[in-house]
Scaffold this motif. Structure first.
Motif, PDB file in Angstrom:
ATOM      1  N   ILE A  69      -1.841   5.104   8.147  1.00 12.52           N
ATOM      2  CA  ILE A  69      -1.392   4.045   7.249  1.00 12.52           C
ATOM      3  C   ILE A  69      -2.487   3.759   6.224  1.00 12.52           C
ATOM      4  O   ILE A  69      -3.574   3.305   6.598  1.00 12.52           O
ATOM      5  CB  ILE A  69      -1.085   2.750   8.025  1.00 12.52           C
ATOM      6  CG1 ILE A  69      -0.239   3.043   9.264  1.00 12.52           C
ATOM      7  CG2 ILE A  69      -0.395   1.737   7.127  1.00 12.52           C
ATOM      8  CD1 ILE A  69      -0.141   1.864  10.214  1.00 12.52           C
ATOM      9  N   MET A 107      -4.185   1.476   3.527  1.00 14.83           N
ATOM     10  CA  MET A 107      -4.170   0.045   3.240  1.00 14.83           C
ATOM     11  C   MET A 107      -5.162  -0.267   2.130  1.00 14.83           C
ATOM     12  O   MET A 107      -6.357   0.000   2.272  1.00 14.83           O
ATOM     13  CB  MET A 107      -4.534  -0.757   4.496  1.00 14.83           C
ATOM     14  CG  MET A 107      -3.543  -0.642   5.631  1.00 14.83           C
ATOM     15  SD  MET A 107      -4.016  -1.695   7.023  1.00 14.83           S
ATOM     16  CE  MET A 107      -2.573  -1.517   8.084  1.00 14.83           C
ATOM     17  N   GLN A 160       6.608  -1.382   8.850  1.00 18.50           N
ATOM     18  CA  GLN A 160       5.938  -2.487   8.167  1.00 18.50           C
ATOM     19  C   GLN A 160       6.953  -3.587   7.903  1.00 18.50           C
ATOM     20  O   GLN A 160       8.012  -3.343   7.347  1.00 18.50           O
ATOM     21  CB  GLN A 160       5.320  -2.009   6.852  1.00 18.50           C
ATOM     22  CG  GLN A 160       4.650  -3.108   6.052  1.00 18.50           C
ATOM     23  CD  GLN A 160       4.024  -2.590   4.764  1.00 18.50           C
ATOM     24  OE1 GLN A 160       3.717  -1.413   4.639  1.00 18.50           O
ATOM     25  NE2 GLN A 160       3.852  -3.478   3.790  1.00 18.50           N
ATOM     26  N   LYS A 161       6.613  -4.800   8.312  1.00 20.25           N
ATOM     27  CA  LYS A 161       7.550  -5.916   8.170  1.00 20.25           C
ATOM     28  C   LYS A 161       6.816  -7.122   7.586  1.00 20.25           C
ATOM     29  O   LYS A 161       5.730  -7.477   8.037  1.00 20.25           O
ATOM     30  CB  LYS A 161       8.155  -6.288   9.530  1.00 20.25           C
ATOM     31  CG  LYS A 161       9.246  -7.347   9.458  1.00 20.25           C
ATOM     32  CD  LYS A 161       9.888  -7.565  10.807  1.00 20.25           C
ATOM     33  CE  LYS A 161      10.996  -8.622  10.750  1.00 20.25           C
ATOM     34  NZ  LYS A 161      12.115  -8.213   9.872  1.00 20.25           N
ATOM     35  N   THR A 162       7.419  -7.719   6.578  1.00 16.98           N
ATOM     36  CA  THR A 162       6.858  -8.910   5.943  1.00 16.98           C
ATOM     37  C   THR A 162       7.571 -10.148   6.479  1.00 16.98           C
ATOM     38  O   THR A 162       8.807 -10.223   6.447  1.00 16.98           O
ATOM     39  CB  THR A 162       7.005  -8.838   4.416  1.00 16.98           C
ATOM     40  OG1 THR A 162       6.301  -7.684   3.935  1.00 16.98           O
ATOM     41  CG2 THR A 162       6.422 -10.075   3.760  1.00 16.98           C
ATOM     42  N   THR A 175       2.091  -9.937   6.671  1.00 21.29           N
ATOM     43  CA  THR A 175       2.649  -8.615   6.914  1.00 21.29           C
ATOM     44  C   THR A 175       2.114  -8.071   8.227  1.00 21.29           C
ATOM     45  O   THR A 175       0.930  -8.253   8.544  1.00 21.29           O
ATOM     46  CB  THR A 175       2.271  -7.643   5.774  1.00 21.29           C
ATOM     47  OG1 THR A 175       2.742  -8.188   4.531  1.00 21.29           O
ATOM     48  CG2 THR A 175       2.910  -6.279   5.985  1.00 21.29           C
ATOM     49  N   TRP A 230       2.248  -4.546  10.969  1.00 20.60           N
ATOM     50  CA  TRP A 230       2.556  -3.129  11.159  1.00 20.60           C
ATOM     51  C   TRP A 230       2.763  -2.892  12.645  1.00 20.60           C
ATOM     52  O   TRP A 230       1.927  -3.273  13.474  1.00 20.60           O
ATOM     53  CB  TRP A 230       1.422  -2.248  10.643  1.00 20.60           C
ATOM     54  CG  TRP A 230       1.291  -2.235   9.146  1.00 20.60           C
ATOM     55  CD1 TRP A 230       1.788  -1.297   8.283  1.00 20.60           C
ATOM     56  CD2 TRP A 230       0.613  -3.192   8.318  1.00 20.60           C
ATOM     57  NE1 TRP A 230       1.475  -1.618   6.981  1.00 20.60           N
ATOM     58  CE2 TRP A 230       0.753  -2.773   6.970  1.00 20.60           C
ATOM     59  CE3 TRP A 230      -0.103  -4.364   8.589  1.00 20.60           C
ATOM     60  CZ2 TRP A 230       0.203  -3.480   5.913  1.00 20.60           C
ATOM     61  CZ3 TRP A 230      -0.641  -5.077   7.539  1.00 20.60           C
ATOM     62  CH2 TRP A 230      -0.491  -4.635   6.218  1.00 20.60           C
TER      63      TRP A 230
END
Length: 261
Positions: free
Chosen positions: A101, A103, A167-169, A220, A222
């Motif tokens: 990932i 970043m 990935q979630k916000t 956010t 992960w």
């Protein structure tokens, strides 16, 4: 920008590696043992800690190295610097099946909190430290203990996790419950806690463990679909006690059948 500005490219699907492109004088730091390949003209140097305080005194370097020991990592990290003219490349491989990932910390508030073994590499100047979980329940039952890693700076960092990464916000006040081992990383604004699974039958026979993590926004997160601990436990459970499985097919299985095994 305090960190070195690096370009990168990720190759592969399930067994990925990241290729970092360095301009003359640029440096990337990485975990010991993660190097895959590098061009001629890149110089390696092993340093205490994460290399972000190399201009400091001996005590600062020892403190940085000590933080890495607390998180279960090596005392040392490796710095890769392009000492020649022209662009050079160095590549780092993931340690087990999963995803890398990328970043950009400058776009994530300058700080990411991740599981202890997630960090792979980063631009020079990114500080790799420790983050203590203040809640007692989170420390004992959170799957990562009291201590997690934190990555601070304004450059690129690369984190690795198992399986597929989601990935979630989360909006302010929005809550998400996940398995404690599936958390990979989160931004600093996430409120992280651990809850006990409700219902005695669910807790004892549900097969999902006694605790799950609760994450509250804003921020956010992960999430990984296959934590390494889960993969390792399945492999260990499938290992035969005598060095060979009675259920194996092929010639070996036929030989065992004829010999009454």
């Amino acid at each position: 920008m305090n960190n070195h500005e690096i370009d990168y490219r990720i190759y592969g699907d399930d067994m990925q590696f990241v290729e970092v492109e360095l301009d003359p004088g640029e440096t990337v730091i990485a975990e010991a043992g993660s190097l895959m390949m590098m061009d001629d003209g890149i110089e390696m140097e092993t340093v205490f800690g994460d290399g972000s305080n190399q201009n400091g005194g001996l005590m600062e370097k020892l403190i940085g190295a000590g933080k890495r020991v607390i998180t279960g990592e090596s005392l040392f990290m490796t710095m890769f610097t392009n000492t020649k003219s022209g662009k050079k490349h160095v590549s780092f491989a993931s340690p087990y099946p999963g995803k890398i990932i990328p970043m950009d910390l400058s776009e994530l508030g300058g700080k990411i909190i991740c599981q202890k073994d997630a960090f792979l590499a980063a631009a020079k100047g990114v500080a790799v430290g420790i983050d203590f979980q203040r809640r007692l329940g989170t420390g004992f039952f959170g799957g990562e203990g009291f201590i997690m890693q934190k990555l601070e700076g304004d450059g690129m960092a690369f984190v690795h996790a198992g399986g597929t990464i989601h990935q979630k916000t989360l909006a302010p006040g929005e809550m998400l419950r996940i398995d404690t081992g599936c958390l990979v990383a989160m931004t600093s604004g996430i409120d992280y806690d651990v809850e006990f699974v409700r219902g005695i039958k669910t807790a004892l026979f549900g097969g999902e463990g006694l605790f799950f993590a609760t994450l509250r926004g804003p921020g956010t997160v992960w999430i990984q679909s296959l934590p390494f601990s889960r993969l390792a436990s399945r492999v260990f459970a499938s290992m035969p006690a005598t060095g060979g499985s009675k259920d194996e097919g092929g010639i070996g299985g036929l030989f065992n059948l004829l010999n009454g095994k």
